[in-house]
Design an enzyme around this catalytic site. Structure first.
Site, PDB file in Angstrom:
ATOM      1  N   LYS A 202       1.213  -0.948   0.161  1.00  0.00           N
ATOM      2  CA  LYS A 202       0.415  -0.099  -0.125  1.00  0.00           C
ATOM      3  C   LYS A 202       0.809   1.048   0.004  1.00  0.00           C
ATOM      4  CE  LYS A 202      -3.217   2.987   2.246  1.00  0.00           C
ATOM      5  NZ  LYS A 202      -4.869   2.125   3.494  1.00  0.00           N
ATOM      6  N   ARG A 212     -10.852   9.707   1.915  1.00  0.00           N
ATOM      7  CA  ARG A 212     -10.745  10.632   3.170  1.00  0.00           C
ATOM      8  C   ARG A 212     -11.890  11.351   3.414  1.00  0.00           C
ATOM      9  NH1 ARG A 212      -3.420  11.386   3.444  1.00  0.00           N
ATOM     10  NH2 ARG A 212      -3.778   8.975   3.118  1.00  0.00           N
ATOM     11  N   LYS A 225       1.052   9.803   5.520  1.00  0.00           N
ATOM     12  CA  LYS A 225       1.188   8.854   6.478  1.00  0.00           C
ATOM     13  C   LYS A 225       2.902   8.429   5.432  1.00  0.00           C
ATOM     14  CE  LYS A 225      -4.135   7.917   6.794  1.00  0.00           C
ATOM     15  NZ  LYS A 225      -4.989   6.871   6.315  1.00  0.00           N
ATOM     16  N   LYS A 256      -2.096  -1.834  -3.336  1.00  0.00           N
ATOM     17  CA  LYS A 256      -2.551  -0.274  -3.898  1.00  0.00           C
ATOM     18  C   LYS A 256      -2.239   0.768  -4.044  1.00  0.00           C
ATOM     19  CE  LYS A 256      -6.338   1.915  -0.586  1.00  0.00           C
ATOM     20  NZ  LYS A 256      -6.456   1.792   1.067  1.00  0.00           N
ATOM     21  N   SER A 282     -10.343   5.616  -4.307  1.00  0.00           N
ATOM     22  CA  SER A 282     -11.132   6.355  -5.625  1.00  0.00           C
ATOM     23  C   SER A 282     -10.858   7.806  -6.094  1.00  0.00           C
ATOM     24  CB  SER A 282     -11.244   7.203  -3.267  1.00  0.00           C
ATOM     25  OG  SER A 282     -10.557   7.973  -2.596  1.00  0.00           O
ATOM     26  N   TYR A 321     -15.124   0.668  -7.234  1.00  0.00           N
ATOM     27  CA  TYR A 321     -16.485   1.511  -6.688  1.00  0.00           C
ATOM     28  C   TYR A 321     -17.770   1.227  -8.028  1.00  0.00           C
ATOM     29  CZ  TYR A 321     -14.023   3.071  -2.984  1.00  0.00           C
ATOM     30  OH  TYR A 321     -13.326   3.592  -1.621  1.00  0.00           O
TER      31      TYR A 321
HETATM   32  C1  PBG Z   1      -7.403   3.720   5.863  1.00  0.00           C
HETATM   33  C2  PBG Z   1      -7.629   3.680   4.190  1.00  0.00           C
HETATM   34  C3  PBG Z   1      -7.682   4.238   3.369  1.00  0.00           C
HETATM   35  C4  PBG Z   1      -8.244   3.789   1.607  1.00  0.00           C
HETATM   36  C5  PBG Z   1      -9.018   2.528   2.349  1.00  0.00           C
HETATM   37  N1  PBG Z   1      -8.103   2.362   3.982  1.00  0.00           N
HETATM   38  C6  PBG Z   1      -7.204   5.553   2.831  1.00  0.00           C
HETATM   39  C7  PBG Z   1      -5.454   5.844   3.980  1.00  0.00           C
HETATM   40  O1  PBG Z   1      -4.884   4.694   3.828  1.00  0.00           O
HETATM   41  O2  PBG Z   1      -5.237   6.788   4.079  1.00  0.00           O
HETATM   42  C8  PBG Z   1      -7.951   4.062   0.599  1.00  0.00           C
HETATM   43  C9  PBG Z   1      -9.142   3.974  -0.645  1.00  0.00           C
HETATM   44  C10 PBG Z   1      -9.580   4.806  -1.329  1.00  0.00           C
HETATM   45  O3  PBG Z   1      -8.318   6.103  -1.635  1.00  0.00           O
HETATM   46  O4  PBG Z   1     -10.206   4.544  -1.977  1.00  0.00           O
HETATM   47  N2  PBG Z   1      -6.955   2.511   6.087  1.00  0.00           N
END
Ligand code: PBG
Length: 332
Positions: A202, A212, A225, A256, A282, A321
């Site tokens: 990730k 978010r 992060k 991801k 997203s 989605y």
């Molecule tokens: C949080 C989490 C995130 C997503 C899934 N779980 C965002 C992040 O790490 O800030 C992102 C999913 C998306 O953007 O569709 N642990």
């Protein structure tokens, strides 16, 4: 053995593209509804939904509506739904206790879908960010995201989700050692059959922005992060992450975001030959949808083409989605 390439006109590659039938015969990969996992957003209340501004067509749903959505998804043949709770600012705390509350929004939704007898796998998210006052996936101590104390909390969260009836746990936190700790606890507590799909590779991505907003973490998040999610310039490190998570007991792994990381997806699949998924996040949904809304792209076509890309990269499935919309097209 690959034949030596004959000169033109023997190599008229267009011969195989002449008709839909011939193109079908030589098609190397396929997309089916079995490949889709549908992420949905939850909110408190009854019979309500809220349109997420940066994700046109995506809504937060109250539990009763998520049950209906899960039923519809199952009828379309979608094998799994993935739950993400929108947590009110007032419920967020420093100790993130809401994360392992057996009656939190996510766990109540899991139970409701199970109790309704819907034939769909329920996947849940393990990370502290929706419950954390500062929006991080782990505890923050003196400005640092601490690892091991966070893992203890994540294990409690995992057990609560397993007790609620989740089929697949999705640790998205990127702490070290969490998969092993969760697997051990699941075995010890009688949840031997609960799967873990690790968010293994990730990346620290700006493509998570709309998510978010959707879970109400944007306002809360202080800083970035980068000390736990991966550097987008790295590829070898992704293989180390996957290798480690498999060794610790992950059943499936994930890359991801999706579209900008198809090289990673291919490398993971080729190296480990295990069930591997991508999350079309997203921001990917937002950019395709926004361009389609402007009339700049054909929305359905770019959606299906983007999903084809994941399959061509060798993936076993996609969290997207677009799942219900793509399923409707695939079902004709
Ligand atoms: C949080 C989490 C995130 C997503 C899934 N779980 C965002 C992040 O790490 O800030 C992102 C999913 C998306 O953007 O569709 N642990």
């Amino acid at each position: 053995m690959r034949p030596t390439v004959a000169p033109f006109p023997a190599t008229r590659l267009r011969r195989n593209r002449r008709s839909a039938q011939l193109r079908g015969l030589v098609r190397e990969t396929s997309l089916s509804v079995d490949d889709l996992i549908w992420p949905v957003f939850l909110m408190e209340g009854t019979n309500q939904s809220y349109d997420i501004p940066s994700m046109p067509g995506v809504q937060r749903l109250t539990i009763d509506r998520v049950v209906v959505a899960a039923k519809d998804a199952a009828a379309l043949g979608i094998p799994a739904i993935c739950l993400f709770p929108f947590i009110e600012q007032s419920v967020k705390t420093e100790d993130c206790a809401g994360a392992w509350d057996p009656d939190n929004l996510s766990n109540r939704a899991t139970k409701a879908i199970r109790d309704a007898g819907i034939e769909i796998a329920v996947m849940t998210d393990i990370a502290l960010d929706p419950y954390n006052i500062n929006g991080h996936d782990g505890y923050v101590v003196d400005g640092e995201i601490v690892n091991d104390r966070t893992v203890d909390a994540l294990v409690r969260m995992a057990l609560a989700q397993a007790a609620a009836g989740a089929d697949i746990l999705g640790p998205s936190d990127m702490m070290d050692g969490r998969i092993g700790a969760m697997r051990q606890a699941l075995e010890a507590e009688g949840y031997q059959n609960v799967s873990i799909m690790s968010y293994s590779a990730k990346y620290a991505s700006a493509f998570y922005g709309p998510f978010r907003d959707a879970v109400g973490a944007s306002g809360a998040l202080k800083g970035d992060k980068n000390t736990y999610q991966m550097d987008p310039f790295n590829a070898d490190e992704a293989l180390r992450c996957v290798e480690r998570d498999l060794a610790e007991g992950a059943d499936m792994v994930m890359v991801k975001p999706g579209m900008p990381y198809l090289d990673i997806a291919r490398a993971v699949k080729d190296t480990f030959r295990v069930p591997t998924y991508a999350y079309q996040v997203s921001g990917e949904y937002a950019m395709l949808t926004a361009a389609a809304q402007n009339g700049w792209l054909d929305g359905d076509k770019v959606m299906m083409e983007s999903l084809a890309g994941f399959k061509r990269a060798g993936l076993d499935g996609i969290l997207t989605y677009f799942a219900p919309r793509a399923a409707r097209i695939l079902n004709g």
